[in-house]
Write an enzyme that holds these catalytic residues in place. Structure first.
Site, PDB file in Angstrom:
ATOM      1  N   SER A 211       0.841  -1.200   0.000  1.00  0.00           N
ATOM      2  CA  SER A 211       0.000   0.000   0.000  1.00  0.00           C
ATOM      3  C   SER A 211       0.880   1.256   0.000  1.00  0.00           C
ATOM      4  CB  SER A 211      -0.947  -0.058   1.200  1.00  0.00           C
ATOM      5  OG  SER A 211      -1.999   0.856   1.071  1.00  0.00           O
ATOM      6  N   ASP A 432      -8.709  -5.005  -5.909  1.00  0.00           N
ATOM      7  CA  ASP A 432      -8.206  -4.232  -4.769  1.00  0.00           C
ATOM      8  C   ASP A 432      -9.019  -2.953  -4.630  1.00  0.00           C
ATOM      9  OD1 ASP A 432      -6.747  -2.567  -3.014  1.00  0.00           O
ATOM     10  OD2 ASP A 432      -4.848  -3.448  -3.629  1.00  0.00           O
ATOM     11  N   HIS A 460      -7.028  -6.226  -0.648  1.00  0.00           N
ATOM     12  CA  HIS A 460      -5.951  -5.240  -0.615  1.00  0.00           C
ATOM     13  C   HIS A 460      -4.703  -5.926  -0.074  1.00  0.00           C
ATOM     14  CE1 HIS A 460      -4.029  -1.389  -0.429  1.00  0.00           C
ATOM     15  NE2 HIS A 460      -3.956  -1.367   0.896  1.00  0.00           N
TER      16      HIS A 460
END
Length: 492
Positions: A211, A432, A460
């Site tokens: 991320s 995602d 994710h």
């Protein structure tokens, strides 16, 4: 483990067939060296770990902690220092070096996350010392603290004077953390990573970022391309999009994730709706009711804003979908305990009622990394677009993020170009919600040295999704320097 680049509370977007090809020059594989050969860091027992439940945690075997002094201001390298908090899980086999993790945010504690999640990386831990850290401005590393104003912001019900609360929040951040606020941006964090590399005794930095961690890794590769070792960036973030563009793109991602959740729920005799459309309506109706009638949970209240955080949280991973169904079902019957617990986990509320710095750190780092300062009119325009896409993410009534921030930001962290680096593996998931697949393709292009791996599934963070294909490709690169083939794709 990871937070989205969107900050719901603050009302503006921020910011997360298998094959192999040729191999880059690998880092040197040597027998396990003595501690003096592994760098200059003084490792010792960890004393202040916090578990996923917000309670003090006991470190497992082989886990050590340390502090590394780095310049507060890199323009004055011999000036004042701050301490970075580090954690290490020692390699269990023949050691390749260190593998440094950033688990996202920005604002997540890598110290606490690695301490609780190290078992998920056990295979990598056979060859690497697994290392993570609290980035500057986070928790133990000169964490951005803002008095008790974060708790007030989170507890505020719909219709509260958000602008007044925002002004108080920014003033409290400046009062408590004014010294560090100008220096918490991602470029400085990347320079910290290179200080860590040297202190760890590694010629190259081996890195696994999730991320926001993909952004930090990309910025590092831009500034230190020759020091890039084996790099994997999972759930990629595109730093070039504007706040509004991010919000709209992520609204689409969460909408798709919610639709997938609702369809799956109905296929399994869903408790919160007889059809996908009915599921969404019932969730929206619950949120609307909470605007005027929060649910009492002991001495606290489940408000509209907290419920938004709670509903979004399980959409990060398909494994969490049953928790969303159960939590919403209970809240519709008047029990907000589960939704409030989800919100607390998202916002970093500890068992004693205090908060870690994750939300204030996120705000500080995002505002440092952008010159944008959206106005109330900007937020209103953005909210109108979000409402058409995914009304559960509506930011109606929230204040413009960064509008009252006491220090200016800049756009240096938006420049990505790793020309001259070793190959960098970028992993993007088609399902995602927080860092949409298109960002992975964009970041791959920006890096110039990126190799894209596509995951067709939900969630994710593809490496921890349960996909043996993704895990196999990533492990093959990190452990054996085997690059994924061009166009490598893993099924759901």
């Amino acid at each position: 483990m990871k937070k989205p680049i969107v900050t719901l509370l603050l009302g503006a977007a921020f910011l997360t067939a298998c094959g192999s090809g040729g191999s880059p020059a690998p880092p040197s594989a040597t027998p396990a060296p003595s501690s003096s050969d592994q760098g200059s860091i003084a490792w010792a027992a960890c004393t202040d770990l916090v578990g996923a439940d917000g309670r003090p945690a006991t470190p497992g075997p082989g886990i050590e902690c340390a502090k590394l002094p780095v310049p507060l201001d890199y323009a004055e390298p011999d000036g004042e220092k701050i301490d970075l908090a580090l954690i290490r899980v020692k390699a269990t086999g023949e050691r390749l070096g260190s593998l440094v993790f950033n688990f996202g945010g920005p604002g997540a504690s890598g110290v606490d996350t690695l301490a609780t999640a190290s078992a998920a990386f056990a295979k990598l831990g056979t060859r690497y010392d697994l290392v993570s850290f609290d980035p500057r401005g986070v928790d133990r590393s000169a964490g951005v603290r803002c008095g008790d104003t974060m708790g007030k912001l989170l507890a505020a019900g719909h219709g509260a004077d958000q602008d007044k609360l925002a002004t108080e929040f920014a003033a409290a951040c400046e009062k408590d953390s004014g010294k560090v606020l100008p220096h918490v941006g991602t470029v400085n964090a990347a320079k910290d990573l290179d200080q860590m590399r040297v202190a760890l005794g590694d010629d190259k930095l081996n890195y696994l970022g999730f991320s926001y961690g993909t952004h930090l890794g990309a910025v590092y590769a831009t500034h230190f391309p020759k020091n890039v070792g084996r790099f994997v960036l999972d759930s990629a973030f595109d730093p070039t999009v504007t706040f509004e563009e991010r919000a709209v793109i992520q609204a689409g991602g969460f909408d798709a994730a919610f639709e997938a959740f609702a369809a799956d729920c109905v296929a399994q005799s869903c408790e919160i709706g007889a059809s996908p459309a009915n599921v969404e309506k019932n969730v929206l109706d619950l949120l609307e009711q909470l605007k005027t009638k929060p649910i009492k949970v002991s001495e606290r209240e489940l408000t509209y804003g907290l419920a938004q955080h709670a509903v979004i949280t399980p959409l990060y991973a398909k494994q969490s979908w049953p928790v969303l169904e159960q939590s919403v079902a209970a809240a519709r019957k008047g029990d907000g305990t589960m939704l409030l617990a989800l919100a607390d986990a998202y916002t970093g509320r500890r068992a004693d009622g205090t908060y870690n710095t994750s939300m204030s750190s996120l705000m500080a780092i995002n505002c440092a990394d952008n010159s944008e300062r959206p106005t109330a009119a900007d937020v209103e325009r953005m909210d109108a677009k979000i409402r058409k896409i995914f009304p559960i993410l509506s930011v109606d009534g929230s204040f413009p993020a960064c509008a009252h921030w006491p220090v200016p930001g800049d756009d240096e962290a938006k420049r990505i170009d790793a020309t001259g680096s070793a190959p960098i593996v970028v992993v993007g998931g088609k399902g995602d919600p927080a860092t949409p697949y298109e960002w992975a393709t964009e970041l791959t292009d920006q890096l110039k040295t990126g190799i894209l791996v596509t995951y067709e599934g939900e969630g994710h963070g593809a490496y921890l999704s349960g996909s043996q294909c993704v895990m196999g490709l990533v492990d093959a690169y990190l452990l054996d320097a085997e690059l994924p083939g061009t166009g490598a794709t893993c099924p759901a």
